[in-house]
Design a protein around this motif. Structure first.
Motif, PDB file in Angstrom:
ATOM      1  N   ILE A 191       0.840  -1.201   0.000  1.00 25.61           N
ATOM      2  CA  ILE A 191       0.000   0.000   0.000  1.00 25.61           C
ATOM      3  C   ILE A 191       0.868   1.240   0.000  1.00 25.61           C
ATOM      4  CG2 ILE A 191      -1.796   1.257   1.231  1.00 25.61           C
ATOM      5  CD1 ILE A 191      -2.787  -1.430   2.222  1.00 25.61           C
ATOM      6  N   ARG A 192       1.701   1.378   1.049  1.00 27.08           N
ATOM      7  CA  ARG A 192       2.594   2.527   1.059  1.00 27.08           C
ATOM      8  C   ARG A 192       3.691   2.297   2.090  1.00 27.08           C
ATOM      9  NH1 ARG A 192       1.357   5.418   5.626  1.00 27.08           N
ATOM     10  NH2 ARG A 192      -0.532   4.608   6.628  1.00 27.08           N
ATOM     11  N   ARG A 193       4.693   3.149   2.002  1.00 29.27           N
ATOM     12  CA  ARG A 193       5.762   3.119   2.972  1.00 29.27           C
ATOM     13  C   ARG A 193       5.272   3.960   4.159  1.00 29.27           C
ATOM     14  NH1 ARG A 193      11.307   5.309   3.068  1.00 29.27           N
ATOM     15  NH2 ARG A 193      12.397   3.815   4.360  1.00 29.27           N
ATOM     16  N   ILE A 194       5.503   3.459   5.365  1.00 27.97           N
ATOM     17  CA  ILE A 194       5.039   4.196   6.548  1.00 27.97           C
ATOM     18  C   ILE A 194       6.098   5.224   6.895  1.00 27.97           C
ATOM     19  CG2 ILE A 194       4.359   3.994   8.956  1.00 27.97           C
ATOM     20  CD1 ILE A 194       3.529   1.137   8.328  1.00 27.97           C
ATOM     21  N   GLU A 195       5.745   6.501   6.718  1.00 27.75           N
ATOM     22  CA  GLU A 195       6.760   7.531   6.859  1.00 27.75           C
ATOM     23  C   GLU A 195       6.891   8.078   8.274  1.00 27.75           C
ATOM     24  OE1 GLU A 195       8.875   8.546   4.557  1.00 27.75           O
ATOM     25  OE2 GLU A 195       8.064   7.246   3.016  1.00 27.75           O
ATOM     26  N   ASP A 196       5.858   7.890   9.116  1.00 26.13           N
ATOM     27  CA  ASP A 196       6.019   8.471  10.452  1.00 26.13           C
ATOM     28  C   ASP A 196       6.811   7.517  11.333  1.00 26.13           C
ATOM     29  OD1 ASP A 196       3.833   6.636  11.490  1.00 26.13           O
ATOM     30  OD2 ASP A 196       2.708   7.927  10.157  1.00 26.13           O
ATOM     31  N   ASN A 197       7.597   8.093  12.226  1.00 27.63           N
ATOM     32  CA  ASN A 197       8.399   7.310  13.150  1.00 27.63           C
ATOM     33  C   ASN A 197       9.464   6.463  12.470  1.00 27.63           C
ATOM     34  OD1 ASN A 197       8.282   7.530  15.851  1.00 27.63           O
ATOM     35  ND2 ASN A 197       6.495   6.241  16.107  1.00 27.63           N
ATOM     36  N   LEU A 198      10.022   6.975  11.397  1.00 22.37           N
ATOM     37  CA  LEU A 198      11.092   6.228  10.739  1.00 22.37           C
ATOM     38  C   LEU A 198      12.313   6.195  11.646  1.00 22.37           C
ATOM     39  CD1 LEU A 198      11.091   7.586   7.078  1.00 22.37           C
ATOM     40  CD2 LEU A 198      10.605   5.265   7.810  1.00 22.37           C
ATOM     41  N   PRO A 199      13.016   5.061  11.700  1.00 23.34           N
ATOM     42  CA  PRO A 199      14.272   5.061  12.444  1.00 23.34           C
ATOM     43  C   PRO A 199      15.243   6.016  11.754  1.00 23.34           C
ATOM     44  CG  PRO A 199      13.667   2.836  11.765  1.00 23.34           C
ATOM     45  CD  PRO A 199      12.711   3.764  11.113  1.00 23.34           C
ATOM     46  N   LYS A 207      11.777   3.167  19.934  1.00 24.04           N
ATOM     47  CA  LYS A 207      11.702   3.974  18.713  1.00 24.04           C
ATOM     48  C   LYS A 207      11.543   5.455  18.976  1.00 24.04           C
ATOM     49  CE  LYS A 207       8.749   0.924  16.884  1.00 24.04           C
ATOM     50  NZ  LYS A 207       8.340  -0.120  15.982  1.00 24.04           N
ATOM     51  N   ALA A 208      10.865   5.796  20.072  1.00 24.55           N
ATOM     52  CA  ALA A 208      10.581   7.203  20.342  1.00 24.55           C
ATOM     53  C   ALA A 208      11.733   7.876  21.072  1.00 24.55           C
ATOM     54  CB  ALA A 208       9.315   7.313  21.173  1.00 24.55           C
ATOM     55  N   GLY A 254      21.033   6.661   3.582  1.00 21.48           N
ATOM     56  CA  GLY A 254      20.961   5.373   4.265  1.00 21.48           C
ATOM     57  C   GLY A 254      22.138   5.093   5.169  1.00 21.48           C
ATOM     58  N   SER A 255      22.531   6.092   5.912  1.00 24.75           N
ATOM     59  CA  SER A 255      23.645   5.901   6.841  1.00 24.75           C
ATOM     60  C   SER A 255      23.208   5.018   8.006  1.00 24.75           C
ATOM     61  CB  SER A 255      24.074   7.267   7.364  1.00 24.75           C
ATOM     62  OG  SER A 255      24.768   7.119   8.580  1.00 24.75           O
ATOM     63  N   SER A 256      24.167   4.295   8.566  1.00 25.09           N
ATOM     64  CA  SER A 256      23.833   3.432   9.690  1.00 25.09           C
ATOM     65  C   SER A 256      23.621   4.237  10.954  1.00 25.09           C
ATOM     66  CB  SER A 256      24.969   2.453   9.943  1.00 25.09           C
ATOM     67  OG  SER A 256      26.050   3.162  10.519  1.00 25.09           O
ATOM     68  N   GLY A 257      23.981   5.509  10.957  1.00 21.26           N
ATOM     69  CA  GLY A 257      23.897   6.273  12.191  1.00 21.26           C
ATOM     70  C   GLY A 257      25.135   6.036  13.038  1.00 21.26           C
ATOM     71  N   CYS A 276      26.871   1.427  19.440  1.00 24.15           N
ATOM     72  CA  CYS A 276      25.428   1.515  19.251  1.00 24.15           C
ATOM     73  C   CYS A 276      25.005   0.706  18.040  1.00 24.15           C
ATOM     74  CB  CYS A 276      25.021   2.977  19.084  1.00 24.15           C
ATOM     75  SG  CYS A 276      23.259   3.161  18.815  1.00 24.15           S
ATOM     76  N   PHE A 277      23.865   0.026  18.158  1.00 29.87           N
ATOM     77  CA  PHE A 277      23.342  -0.739  17.037  1.00 29.87           C
ATOM     78  C   PHE A 277      21.859  -0.449  16.925  1.00 29.87           C
ATOM     79  CE2 PHE A 277      22.220  -3.875  14.166  1.00 29.87           C
ATOM     80  CZ  PHE A 277      21.373  -4.835  14.708  1.00 29.87           C
ATOM     81  N   GLN A 278      21.428   0.065  15.778  1.00 28.97           N
ATOM     82  CA  GLN A 278      20.003   0.325  15.587  1.00 28.97           C
ATOM     83  C   GLN A 278      19.421  -0.756  14.691  1.00 28.97           C
ATOM     84  OE1 GLN A 278      17.493   4.116  15.081  1.00 28.97           O
ATOM     85  NE2 GLN A 278      18.146   3.637  12.989  1.00 28.97           N
ATOM     86  N   THR A 279      18.332  -1.391  15.127  1.00 27.54           N
ATOM     87  CA  THR A 279      17.719  -2.437  14.316  1.00 27.54           C
ATOM     88  C   THR A 279      16.860  -1.801  13.226  1.00 27.54           C
ATOM     89  OG1 THR A 279      15.680  -2.496  15.579  1.00 27.54           O
ATOM     90  CG2 THR A 279      17.512  -3.803  16.401  1.00 27.54           C
ATOM     91  N   LEU A 280      16.419  -2.614  12.276  1.00 26.77           N
ATOM     92  CA  LEU A 280      15.588  -2.113  11.187  1.00 26.77           C
ATOM     93  C   LEU A 280      14.257  -1.584  11.708  1.00 26.77           C
ATOM     94  CD1 LEU A 280      16.062  -4.711   8.324  1.00 26.77           C
ATOM     95  CD2 LEU A 280      17.210  -2.564   8.709  1.00 26.77           C
ATOM     96  N   THR A 281      13.898  -2.022  12.930  1.00 30.34           N
ATOM     97  CA  THR A 281      12.630  -1.554  13.481  1.00 30.34           C
ATOM     98  C   THR A 281      12.800  -0.326  14.355  1.00 30.34           C
ATOM     99  OG1 THR A 281      12.977  -3.133  15.241  1.00 30.34           O
ATOM    100  CG2 THR A 281      11.518  -3.793  13.457  1.00 30.34           C
TER     101      THR A 281
END
Lengths: 166, 219
Positions: free
Chosen positions: A154-162, B11-12, B130-133, B146-151
């Motif tokens: 559907i779409r890429r979720i843009e809010d709260n992106l790492p 995440k926050a 697309g930097s790893s940070g 530090c390691f950030q996961t894809l989530t």
């Protein structure tokens, strides 16, 4: 051994049928439960498989079919029926471990027995910033020759992106 | 003790888990007679040594206890202001314990959020997409990995600069998180992790990583 797994899933579905009485509600509950599983399962999957971020839907399809399904259900579905825009595809499962030994009775003809899987896929992909729609279009329990799951981006979720993903 | 602490940030940017793994730093306790030859001054919520380093008491050390009773910020255990108490010759001889102030949980929360923001800035500064940070922050006394996961969850480990194998340790901590935190149905996502099994297994993993040591399998 997967018997306990099949029995557990079966017990779950039948209890839901007793609790909710209509198939539609049961389907919704299965999807919700699957979603809760998916949001947790994704971390386990990423921790163990060490896959990097997928950059297009085709990569995602490959990872889901060849690594994820293999890891968790021991099967490798095939990927077919790509839409022209590359945003929809089907997973064809020759056999589905959840439905070993299951027959759907007539009064539950609209029950999507394995709907948990749709929720799992939806929840897992949401955690890696992809909003998808997942549904069964063919089901061996309903007399079809294979089980087919259709996945649509559907779409890429843009809010709260790492950080680093913008 | 080459691995000092572990932080897990959601995440926050909120700190959801923190573990300190180092031996308590050496505190110095001494008996003093009036007048005190150290210069003390208030700093934030504590009383610190401003001048007059001697015998293991360094500038910056905070007053931790007076006569065996732990001080409460700027006040003694019975509510008197520390500086007033120490300015009164009638209270001497007095035994004061000095040491480096340990971070309070609020301070750790703030530092974790700050690191989260710095991490985001780091990724934005990157000339490549697309930097790893931030992967490592290096000082002379420790390295922060530090390691950030894809989530979007971040795992941070503070260790001795010579400690190797931290990358593998970060991946192991991710596995332990996905097992003992996520597979616990009573743990809610993004919330502080209060799972005993997670604690236990994490400590075990830290010990294994430390034993491998600076000369162990490379990171």
């Amino acid at each position: 051994n997967s018997e306990l797994f099949t029995l557990t899933y079966g017990a779950l579905v039948t209890q839901l049928c007793k609790d909710y009485e209509n198939d539609d509600d049961v389907n919704k509950q299965l999807d919700k439960m699957g979603y809760n599983i998916g949001v947790r399962l994704i971390e386990d999957f990423l921790a163990r498989s060490n896959v990097g971020r997928c950059h297009d839907f085709r990569e995602t399809a490959d990872v889901i079919a060849k690594i994820a399904f293999k890891m968790y259900l021991g099967i490798t579905p095939s990927i077919t029926n790509w839409s022209p825009g590359g945003d929809e595809f089907s997973l064809i499962l020759e056999n589905n471990p959840l439905v070993d030994f299951v027959e759907l009775p007539d009064n539950h003809s609209t029950l999507i027995y394995s709907n948990l899987l749709c929720g799992v896929l939806r929840g897992a992909l949401e955690m890696v910033q992809m909003a998808v729609d997942v549904k069964f279009v063919q089901d061996t329990l309903k007399g079809d020759s294979v089980t087919e799951i259709r996945m649509k981006f559907i779409r890429r979720i843009e809010d709260n992106l790492p950080a680093g993903e913008e | 003790m080459a691995i000092f602490s572990v932080y897990v940030v959601n995440k926050a940017g909120g700190l959801i888990y923190q573990l300190d793994h180092y031996a308590p730093r050496a505190d110095t306790e001494k008996t003093f007679s009036f007048p005190l030859d150290l210069v003390l001054r208030p700093h934030d919520e504590r009383v610190v040594v401003a001048f007059g380093q001697r015998d293991g008491i360094r500038v910056g050390h905070a007053v931790l206890a007076i006569n065996g009773a732990e001080v409460n910020g700027r006040f003694t255990a019975d509510g008197k202001d520390v500086l007033e108490f120490l300015g009164n010759p009638a209270n001497y001889p007095v035994s004061i314990r000095f040491g480096r102030h340990r971070l309070s949980s609020n301070e750790k929360l703030m530092l974790a959020s700050m690191f989260h923001s710095l991490f985001a800035i780091g990724s934005q500064l990157s000339p490549e997409v697309g930097s790893s940070g931030i992967e490592m922050l290096e000082t002379d006394t420790f390295k922060l990995h530090c390691f950030q996961t894809l989530t979007g969850i971040k795992f941070m480990v503070l260790a001795d600069p010579r400690q190797t194998g931290i990358d593998a340790l970060l991946r192991k901590i991710y596995e332990i998180y996905s097992d003992f935190a996520l597979k616990n149905p009573f743990y809610s996502l993004e919330m502080p992790i209060r799972c005993e099994l997670f604690d236990q297994n994490l400590k075990l993993a830290l010990e294994v990583a430390e034993k491998a040591g600076p000369f162990g399998p490379g990171s």
